[in-house]
Each structure stands twice: as C-alpha cells, then as structure tokens.
Write an enzyme that holds these catalytic residues in place. Structure first.
Site, PDB file in Angstrom:
ATOM      1  N   GLY A   8      21.504 -21.261  49.172  1.00 26.99           N
ATOM      2  CA  GLY A   8      22.778 -21.019  48.899  1.00 26.99           C
ATOM      3  C   GLY A   8      23.846 -21.704  50.020  1.00 26.99           C
ATOM      4  N   GLY A  11      27.357 -22.832  49.766  1.00 30.30           N
ATOM      5  CA  GLY A  11      28.482 -21.951  49.424  1.00 30.30           C
ATOM      6  C   GLY A  11      29.196 -21.356  50.472  1.00 30.30           C
ATOM      7  CG  MET A  13      29.130 -15.217  52.280  1.00 34.58           C
ATOM      8  SD  MET A  13      30.069 -14.890  54.093  1.00 34.58           S
ATOM      9  CE  MET A  13      28.486 -14.881  55.025  1.00 34.58           C
ATOM     10  N   GLY A  91      21.398 -11.219  50.345  1.00 37.63           N
ATOM     11  CA  GLY A  91      22.845 -11.124  50.186  1.00 37.63           C
ATOM     12  C   GLY A  91      23.488 -11.291  48.855  1.00 37.63           C
ATOM     13  CG  ASN A 117      30.125  -5.975  53.732  1.00 39.95           C
ATOM     14  OD1 ASN A 117      29.666  -6.152  54.746  1.00 39.95           O
ATOM     15  ND2 ASN A 117      31.176  -6.055  52.878  1.00 39.95           N
ATOM     16  CG  HIS A 148      37.505  -8.158  46.851  1.00 39.73           C
ATOM     17  ND1 HIS A 148      37.237  -6.895  46.622  1.00 39.73           N
ATOM     18  CD2 HIS A 148      36.602  -8.570  47.600  1.00 39.73           C
ATOM     19  CE1 HIS A 148      36.410  -6.508  47.370  1.00 39.73           C
ATOM     20  NE2 HIS A 148      35.895  -7.402  48.078  1.00 39.73           N
ATOM     21  CE  LYS A 152      34.006  -9.054  45.016  1.00 43.39           C
ATOM     22  NZ  LYS A 152      33.162 -10.012  45.597  1.00 43.39           N
ATOM     23  CB  THR A 159      31.223  -3.860  49.203  1.00 44.64           C
ATOM     24  OG1 THR A 159      30.651  -5.129  49.890  1.00 44.64           O
ATOM     25  CG2 THR A 159      31.742  -2.978  50.420  1.00 44.64           C
TER      26      THR A 159
END
Length: 266
Positions: A8, A11, A13, A91, A117, A148, A152, A159
């Site tokens: 990923g 992305g 993150m 994650g 998270n 958020h 999203k 979370t």
C-alpha cells in the site's frame, strides 16, 4: 537492522510510513507494493526501490511485511507470508468476519500485529476509557461520537469500533449485543442495559476526532482524542515493527506494543 516490505506504498499512509522509515536507523525498506493496476508499477519510487504488484515478487525472506492496503490484498499476502514465515504488521481495515478469522488463524503460524489505529495517543486514550468503564461499571450511559472527513467510506470507523469493543470488554459484554448504531426516529426507543451508542459524522476535512461520553445522573464526562496529522500513525508503526521483531507466532495488539515500550523505556 529490520528489513521491511511496505504494502500500500502509494496510499496516504503508505507514503507516510515510507517517509518515517527513512528517518529511522534500525528500519530498512527493501520493497514496496501496490495494487496490480497502479500506474506506477515497475517504476522506482526512490533509489533502488521499485514498485511491485504483490508480495510474490519479493524474494527476500529475512523481512517483515507492513500491510496498509485493502482486505483482499492483505489476505493474499498473508497466505504468502505464512508460507514463507514472514511476520506481518497489519493496519488494513474493513475486514469481514471471515477475513478476520483467517487473520487469526494465520497468527498460529507467524507473528501478526494488527490494529485499526497505530497512534500512540489513541491507544493510551483507549486504555483511559477502559479504566473509566471499569471504575464506573454500568452506572453511566456511554456514547461514542467519531468524526471524519466527508469522503471516509467505512461507517463506523475501524477505530470507533475498536473503542466500542474495548468498552464492552471492560464491562464483560459482547459488543454486538450492546452496540446501538445511531437512533432511528421511525421506531420507539428505550435504552438497553449497558448499551453503547455510536454515532458517525462525515463532513468537511475532519482528520479524525473520537469522543466517548460517560453520562450519569447529575454529571457527565467526555474524553476526546484529536488526530491532527496522520504521520503519528507512521511513528506508531515504527514501534510496532520493533516490537514484532523476534516475536513468536501469535496475534498481537497495540496494548502489547505499549507494554513493550514501557519495559524498554522507549
């Protein structure tokens, strides 16, 4: 040196994890992975790091997989990781019940750290909320509000659900039996014993805000965590990678990482 594969990688993150790992002296990225149809597959992201379409393209076995992709890709990579005995930090969110059970079954063969998270502050926040729940028992009504950005997709957030599970666990409940998603004005309503209300706000450019309300007779307490920069997740992943290095097969959580940090005085 801990060799890592970041899945990923392109992305939001993934980019922050790569950037954070580049600052660490004990973590080295040996490969980066993205979905097969990504426009940058085969290109060099940074010196010597070519973007690959899946884990099978990585031939190095002395490494750890850091997985921040999608559920299906994660499951496919887990199958390879188990075969090659590669530890995995997960994650990824949005797993089905069956996929979550598969992750747990893989943990019998390799060490897996899984969290919705990786932020250290959020995980301390959950410890505080669990302590408050145990102290107050069933005397206070508990509601969760998670906010958020408008785009999203998952409702509630991973979370938010993790917080609800932590509260239910602290009271000895099964979360699916006590959770209430919002309120339906078309139906009559009466609050159940130990009910946990969870409400999802999706608007604007909210980064991430989670509030837990303890409402009693004559008083209420609110605990709120604001995530202002998702790079804090990447910093938590670094601690997760250090923790998982050398661990025995098993399914670990950020609670284990916090204990490791305390023992190591990190």
């Amino acid at each position: 040196m801990i060799n890592t594969v970041v899945s990923g990688a392109c992305g939001n993150m993934g980019k922050k994890i790569l950037a954070q790992f580049a600052l660490e002296t004990d973590v080295h990225v040996i490969a980066a992975i993205e979905r097969k149809d990504h426009q940058n597959i085969g290109e060099e992201l940074q010196l010597g790091l070519v973007l690959s379409p899946d884990l099978s393209f990585v031939k190095h076995n002395d490494c750890m997989v850091v997985e921040f992709s999608n559920p299906q890709a994660t499951i496919e990579h887990l199958e390879i990781a188990v075969e090659r005995k590669l530890p995995m930090v997960i994650g990824t969110t949005g797993f089905t019940k069956e996929q979550s059970e598969f992750v747990a079954s893989c943990a019998k063969h390799i060490p897996i750290l899984k969290s919705h998270n990786y932020g250290l502050g959020m995980n301390v926040f959950m410890e505080v909320v669990q302590s408050a729940t145990r102290l107050l028992g069933g005397a206070y009504d508990i509601e969760i509000i998670e906010s958020h950005a408008a785009n999203k997709p998952d409702i509630p957030s991973g979370t938010g659900m993790t917080i609800a599970k932590a509260i239910a666990e602290a009271r000895g409940d099964v979360v699916d039996e006590v959770i209430q998603y919002g309120r339906d004005s078309t139906k009559s309503y009466q609050r159940r014993n130990h009910e946990i209300g969870i409400h999802s706000l999706r608007s604007g450019s909210y980064r991430s805000v989670h509030t837990v309300i303890f409402a009693g007779s004559g008083e209420r307490m609110e605990f709120t965590h604001h995530e202002e920069d998702s790079s804090i997740i990447a910093k938590g992943v670094v601690y997760g990678v250090r923790f998982l290095q050398g661990q025995k097969p098993g399914l670990y959580s950020m609670k284990d990482v916090l204990a490791f940090m305390q023992e190591s005085h990190l």
